[in-house]
Write a protein that holds these residues in place. Structure first.
Motif, mmCIF file in Angstrom:
data_model
loop_
_atom_site.group_PDB
_atom_site.id
_atom_site.type_symbol
_atom_site.label_atom_id
_atom_site.label_comp_id
_atom_site.label_asym_id
_atom_site.label_seq_id
_atom_site.Cartn_x
_atom_site.Cartn_y
_atom_site.Cartn_z
ATOM 1 N N GLN A 1 9.983 12.210 -0.455
ATOM 2 C CA GLN A 1 10.846 13.039 -1.314
ATOM 3 C C GLN A 1 12.139 12.286 -1.661
ATOM 4 O OE1 GLN A 1 10.868 16.722 1.027
ATOM 5 N NE2 GLN A 1 9.443 17.616 -0.444
ATOM 6 N N ASP A 2 11.945 11.052 -2.104
ATOM 7 C CA ASP A 2 13.030 10.166 -2.558
ATOM 8 C C ASP A 2 13.980 9.698 -1.453
ATOM 9 O OD1 ASP A 2 12.158 10.146 -5.173
ATOM 10 O OD2 ASP A 2 13.249 11.986 -5.663
ATOM 11 N N ARG A 3 13.642 9.983 -0.201
ATOM 12 C CA ARG A 3 14.523 9.588 0.899
ATOM 13 C C ARG A 3 13.834 8.500 1.716
ATOM 14 N NH1 ARG A 3 15.200 13.176 5.883
ATOM 15 N NH2 ARG A 3 16.195 11.666 7.233
ATOM 16 N N SER A 4 14.536 7.397 1.943
ATOM 17 C CA SER A 4 13.937 6.307 2.710
ATOM 18 C C SER A 4 13.744 6.734 4.161
ATOM 19 C CB SER A 4 14.835 5.068 2.656
ATOM 20 O OG SER A 4 14.294 4.091 3.527
ATOM 21 N N MET A 5 12.543 6.553 4.668
ATOM 22 C CA MET A 5 12.246 6.913 6.059
ATOM 23 C C MET A 5 12.055 5.650 6.901
ATOM 24 S SD MET A 5 12.441 10.104 5.868
ATOM 25 C CE MET A 5 11.700 11.083 7.155
ATOM 26 N N LEU A 6 12.430 4.526 6.349
ATOM 27 C CA LEU A 6 12.243 3.260 7.052
ATOM 28 C C LEU A 6 13.037 3.253 8.365
ATOM 29 C CD1 LEU A 6 10.641 0.701 6.226
ATOM 30 C CD2 LEU A 6 12.827 -0.347 5.723
ATOM 31 N N GLY A 7 12.365 2.949 9.439
ATOM 32 C CA GLY A 7 13.024 2.867 10.736
ATOM 33 C C GLY A 7 13.197 4.207 11.432
ATOM 34 N N GLU A 8 12.819 5.290 10.750
ATOM 35 C CA GLU A 8 12.924 6.605 11.394
ATOM 36 C C GLU A 8 11.795 6.747 12.424
ATOM 37 O OE1 GLU A 8 15.196 8.731 11.130
ATOM 38 O OE2 GLU A 8 16.142 8.599 9.168
ATOM 39 N N PRO A 9 12.083 7.347 13.576
ATOM 40 C CA PRO A 9 11.010 7.535 14.554
ATOM 41 C C PRO A 9 10.003 8.574 14.060
ATOM 42 C CG PRO A 9 13.015 8.624 15.293
ATOM 43 C CD PRO A 9 13.369 7.870 14.049
ATOM 44 N N PRO A 10 8.774 8.543 14.575
ATOM 45 C CA PRO A 10 7.744 9.490 14.115
ATOM 46 C C PRO A 10 8.182 10.952 14.206
ATOM 47 C CG PRO A 10 6.746 7.808 15.483
ATOM 48 C CD PRO A 10 8.220 7.581 15.552
ATOM 49 N N CYS A 11 9.024 11.273 15.203
ATOM 50 C CA CYS A 11 9.421 12.686 15.347
ATOM 51 C C CYS A 11 10.260 13.147 14.154
ATOM 52 C CB CYS A 11 10.158 12.909 16.664
ATOM 53 S SG CYS A 11 11.694 12.007 16.836
ATOM 54 N N ARG A 12 11.080 12.255 13.610
ATOM 55 C CA ARG A 12 11.906 12.638 12.457
ATOM 56 C C ARG A 12 11.029 12.808 11.221
ATOM 57 N NH1 ARG A 12 16.948 9.940 13.543
ATOM 58 N NH2 ARG A 12 17.833 11.157 15.237
ATOM 59 N N ILE A 13 10.042 11.916 11.100
ATOM 60 C CA ILE A 13 9.142 12.000 9.940
ATOM 61 C C ILE A 13 8.320 13.285 10.041
ATOM 62 C CG2 ILE A 13 7.165 10.879 8.809
ATOM 63 C CD1 ILE A 13 8.468 8.189 9.593
ATOM 64 N N ALA A 14 7.835 13.582 11.254
ATOM 65 C CA ALA A 14 7.069 14.823 11.458
ATOM 66 C C ALA A 14 7.953 16.040 11.202
ATOM 67 C CB ALA A 14 6.513 14.853 12.875
ATOM 68 N N ALA A 15 9.205 15.946 11.651
ATOM 69 C CA ALA A 15 10.120 17.081 11.479
ATOM 70 C C ALA A 15 10.453 17.331 10.014
ATOM 71 C CB ALA A 15 11.398 16.835 12.278
ATOM 72 N N ALA A 16 10.195 16.325 9.161
ATOM 73 C CA ALA A 16 10.439 16.504 7.719
ATOM 74 C C ALA A 16 9.320 17.318 7.068
ATOM 75 C CB ALA A 16 10.575 15.135 7.054
ATOM 76 N N GLY A 17 8.374 17.785 7.890
ATOM 77 C CA GLY A 17 7.305 18.643 7.381
ATOM 78 C C GLY A 17 6.005 17.904 7.143
ATOM 79 N N ILE A 18 5.788 16.844 7.917
ATOM 80 C CA ILE A 18 4.579 16.048 7.726
ATOM 81 C C ILE A 18 3.678 16.182 8.951
ATOM 82 C CG2 ILE A 18 3.726 13.683 7.402
ATOM 83 C CD1 ILE A 18 6.539 13.340 5.951
ATOM 84 N N GLY A 19 2.448 16.591 8.699
ATOM 85 C CA GLY A 19 1.470 16.753 9.786
ATOM 86 C C GLY A 19 0.559 15.552 9.833
#
Lengths: 239, 347
Positions: free
Chosen positions: A68-86
């Motif tokens: 959603q136009d936001r760089s997720m580079l270097g984010e841990p999996p929990c942050r990516i999952a918390a962004a609503g990704i299963g």
């Protein structure tokens, strides 16, 4: 490729090297809202590595991943999952010492308050027909049942983007049929990426396909176009 | 909560209360004092049992929190002149220290092996540091750290708010037992909460837990901090038991002993570390009364035997055995029922 909604996931020049081996090579990829995209390719094509870069399990050597136009580079999996990704991983990845119900509870409680969690857990248990398995430790379940528990757990968290890595692996024909129906059902409310190498399964899902070869995208198009492409037949089917 | 777990809790509570109220009546003061230290060690065993058995974090330096708790109590009690504040600080300081150390390790994504090395080194550093404070310049307020001589005397536990009302050894036993029961059932309660479920999930499968959106670094840090705080509590009680603290509390031998308690009693259970600590310390006391066999040799032998023959530890093995025994009588009953049914068919 048919255009659906806005671009919700994008990779820019994504590269993943392991020593001298380039597993993902400069990949530019776009996924639009509401899509059901299959990633296919022969073993070693780089699709699972690409998948792990999307979910934060691997930190890419170069390039960027935007959700959603936001760089997720270097984010841990929990942050990516918390962004609503299963995310469902390649082999069933569960907590063997917990029951199926506790699995659903873990997913639901992450996003629901105590007052609404119980009702949501029951709803997911019913939807995935886990009533008879609910009280059993998942370590004691058969492979297909474990796959069902994992997908139920992924869906229980109400993700808007669902990433499934080989969801039909090790399933019987009936289970595969049910999985196809389930994927279409999930896709009604969520954008999806499915990594798979079973061509029959890809045909049954029948939507947009991205073919990986030697870490790069070979072709992206509708499943029928892709499967009749001579390059795909050569690299993937060996024809 | 399943019925079997509830029954187990009721049994443990009943035994705990029986020991709490019955033991001071039936044993003499010297024995009660001896049992008090087993109770303190049981709390220390629980601190590692929680971190390792439930959090999946093998800490080679649990003695660091134990020693910190003991020294914090001794130093602050000398300065304050009463026990309530120092006692709370003796829990809080190791908890904060463990939280900082844990955050550094878990947010730094250090692997299990290096985590073991770091906890080991931290204990060693504290051991060396405290040993080197014999010089009279090492004074905190009114308290001399004393180096290898330790701190020999400080105000022991008093009734909160009344520094003059010191607890006698029997009252100390009650305090230690109540803390043991509080820690035991408190940790059990914690594991039934959402936090506990996530902690078990992380132990079972870190990647999956993280992919569900749980920050495993935060949870592990919290588990480590709680274990550190409980270790500090045990240290404060230990300091009060003997009215003496020394660098030996930080020693590798102390850390290794705690690991042996947990392995012998049973990893992944709350009762295991309690039983392991009491059993091993009782054996150590018995061995201390003779000069034929070296203590370390016997304890090492026990550890090797347990690892080889009872790798799950005493309590889980006993639990399995009891389950098997409970099921055993049903088989003949079922067979006789089948025979009876067969008989009816035959007639």
């Amino acid at each position: 490729m048919a255009t659906k909604g806005a671009v919700v996931l994008e990779t820019r020049s994504l590269t993943m090297r392991f020593g001298g081996v380039v597993a993902v090579d400069n990949v530019d990829f776009e996924l639009r809202e509401g899509e059901l995209r299959c990633l296919i390719g022969p073993n070693g094509a780089g699709k699972s590595t690409f998948f792990k870069c999307l979910t934060g399990q691997l930190l890419p050597t170069a390039g960027d991943v935007l959700i959603q136009d936001r760089s997720m580079l270097g984010e841990p999996p929990c942050r990516i999952a918390a962004a609503g990704i299963g995310v469902k991983t390649q082999t069933p990845s569960l907590f063997n010492g917990l029951t199926a119900r506790e699995h659903i509870a873990l997913a639901v409680e992450r996003h629901h308050g105590r007052d609404t969690a119980a009702a949501r857990i029951d709803e997911v248990i019913d939807r995935f027909n886990l009533g008879d398995l609910g009280r059993r430790l998942v370590g004691e379940l058969a492979h297909g049942q474990r796959q069902r528990v994992e997908i139920a757990m992924v869906v229980a968290a109400d993700p808007w983007l669902v990433l499934l890595d080989e969801p039909a692996a090790g399933m019987t024909h009936e289970e595969v049929d049910r999985m196809v129906a389930l994927i279409h059902e999930i896709n009604r409310n969520a954008t999806m990426i499915i990594v798979e190498h079973d061509m029959q399964f890809i045909r049954m899902i029948g939507d947009q396909v991205t073919v990986f070869h030697q870490g790069a995208i070979l072709i992206e198009d509708h499943v029928e176009v892709v499967l009749s492409d001579a390059r795909v037949r050569e690299v993937y089917l060996g024809a | 909560m399943p019925d079997s777990a509830r029954n187990r809790h009721i049994l443990v509570a009943a035994i705990g209360l029986l020991i709490l109220f019955g033991l001071p009546v039936v044993v003499d003061l010297v024995t009660l004092l001896e049992i008090s230290i087993y109770v303190v060690y049981a709390i220390l065993g629980l601190s590692l049992g929680f971190i390792w058995g439930y959090g999946g974090i093998l800490c080679f330096g649990q003695a660091a929190f134990f020693g910190l708790g003991a020294y914090t109590y001794a130093v602050t009690a000398i300065n304050v002149g009463e026990s309530t504040g120092p006692f709370l600080l003796a829990i809080l300081l190791p908890l904060v220290f463990a939280a900082l150390l844990g955050a550094m390790m878990f947010y730094g994504r250090i692997s299990d092996v290096y985590m073991g090395v770091i906890t080991l080194v931290v204990t060693l550093i504290l051991f060396k540091f405290i040993n080197s404070t014999a010089n009279e310049t090492w004074i905190v307020g009114k308290a001399r750290l004393g180096g290898f001589n330790g701190i020999p005397a400080f105000p022991t536990l008093n009734v909160p708010g009344d520094p003059g009302a010191l607890l006698d050894p029997e009252q100390f036993f009650y305090v230690a037992m109540v803390f043991l029961l509080l820690v035991y059932f408190g940790l059990h309660w914690l594991m039934t909460t959402r936090f506990g479920r996530v902690v078990v999930a992380i132990r079972e499968n870190e990647v999956r837990a993280e992919l569900l959106g749980y920050d495993i670094r935060l949870y592990k840090t919290a588990v480590f901090a709680i274990g550190g705080g409980i270790g500090g509590l045990a240290g404060a009680l230990f300091a009060n038991w003997g009215n003496f603290v020394s660098p030996g509390l930080f020693s590798l031998a102390q850390s290794a002993t705690i690991i042996i308690w947990v392995i012998v009693g049973g990893l992944g259970t709350m009762i295991g570390p309690v039983v392991g600590a009491v059993l091993i310390q009782y054996i150590t006391t018995l061995l201390g009364q003779q000069g034929v066999i070296n203590n370390a040799f016997v304890l090492g032998g026990i550890l090797v035997l347990f690892v080889l023959l009872l790798p799950k530890g005493l309590m889980p093995t006993l639990g399995q055995l009891l389950t098997r025994l409970r099921r055993a009588p049903r088989r003949p009953a079922r067979r006789s029922a089948e025979q009876a049914e067969g008989g009816r068919d035959g007639h």
